[in-house]
Design a protein around this motif. Structure first.
Motif, mmCIF file in Angstrom:
data_model
loop_
_atom_site.group_PDB
_atom_site.id
_atom_site.type_symbol
_atom_site.label_atom_id
_atom_site.label_comp_id
_atom_site.label_asym_id
_atom_site.label_seq_id
_atom_site.Cartn_x
_atom_site.Cartn_y
_atom_site.Cartn_z
ATOM 1 N N LEU A 9 -29.311 27.416 10.130
ATOM 2 C CA LEU A 9 -29.779 28.635 9.462
ATOM 3 C C LEU A 9 -30.736 29.452 10.330
ATOM 4 N N ASN A 10 -31.434 28.802 11.260
ATOM 5 C CA ASN A 10 -32.354 29.524 12.147
ATOM 6 C C ASN A 10 -31.636 30.175 13.318
ATOM 7 N N ARG A 11 -30.501 29.630 13.690
ATOM 8 C CA ARG A 11 -29.674 30.188 14.764
ATOM 9 C C ARG A 11 -28.237 30.226 14.261
ATOM 10 N N PRO A 12 -27.880 31.253 13.478
ATOM 11 C CA PRO A 12 -26.577 31.300 12.790
ATOM 12 C C PRO A 12 -25.356 31.223 13.707
ATOM 13 N N SER A 13 -25.513 31.467 14.986
ATOM 14 C CA SER A 13 -24.360 31.390 15.888
ATOM 15 C C SER A 13 -24.065 29.954 16.321
ATOM 16 N N LEU A 14 -24.900 28.989 15.893
ATOM 17 C CA LEU A 14 -24.727 27.603 16.313
ATOM 18 C C LEU A 14 -24.539 26.654 15.131
ATOM 19 N N PHE A 15 -23.839 25.550 15.399
ATOM 20 C CA PHE A 15 -23.734 24.445 14.459
ATOM 21 C C PHE A 15 -24.675 23.345 14.946
ATOM 22 N N SER A 16 -25.322 22.647 14.022
ATOM 23 C CA SER A 16 -26.133 21.484 14.360
ATOM 24 C C SER A 16 -25.275 20.241 14.155
ATOM 25 N N ILE A 17 -25.390 19.283 15.067
ATOM 26 C CA ILE A 17 -24.622 18.044 15.006
ATOM 27 C C ILE A 17 -25.611 16.901 14.833
ATOM 28 N N MET A 18 -25.515 16.191 13.694
ATOM 29 C CA MET A 18 -26.449 15.111 13.376
ATOM 30 C C MET A 18 -25.716 13.773 13.348
ATOM 31 N N ALA A 19 -26.290 12.761 13.989
ATOM 32 C CA ALA A 19 -25.703 11.417 13.999
ATOM 33 C C ALA A 19 -25.874 10.772 12.630
#
Length: 52
Positions: A9-19
């Motif tokens: 949500l802070n960088r809408p152009s990116l996806f976060s990947i969580m283990a």
């Protein structure tokens, strides 16, 4: 490796990947503008307070 992927949500152009498991469990292990996933299970939560 099992991961959870969500829109950052802070960088809408990116996806976060969580283990999900392993030594980095519940920690973000990377970011990506696009991602290819295999053997996917979608989990959609209902909005709290949503009328039936």
């Amino acid at each position: 490796m099992s991961v959870k992927v969500y829109r950052n949500l802070n960088r809408p152009s990116l996806f976060s990947i969580m283990a999900i498991a392993g030594p980095h469990k519940e920690k973000v292990v990377g970011y990506a503008p696009a991602i290819l996933l295999c053997d996917v299970h979608f989990l959609i939560s209902e909005r709290p307070g949503k009328p039936c």
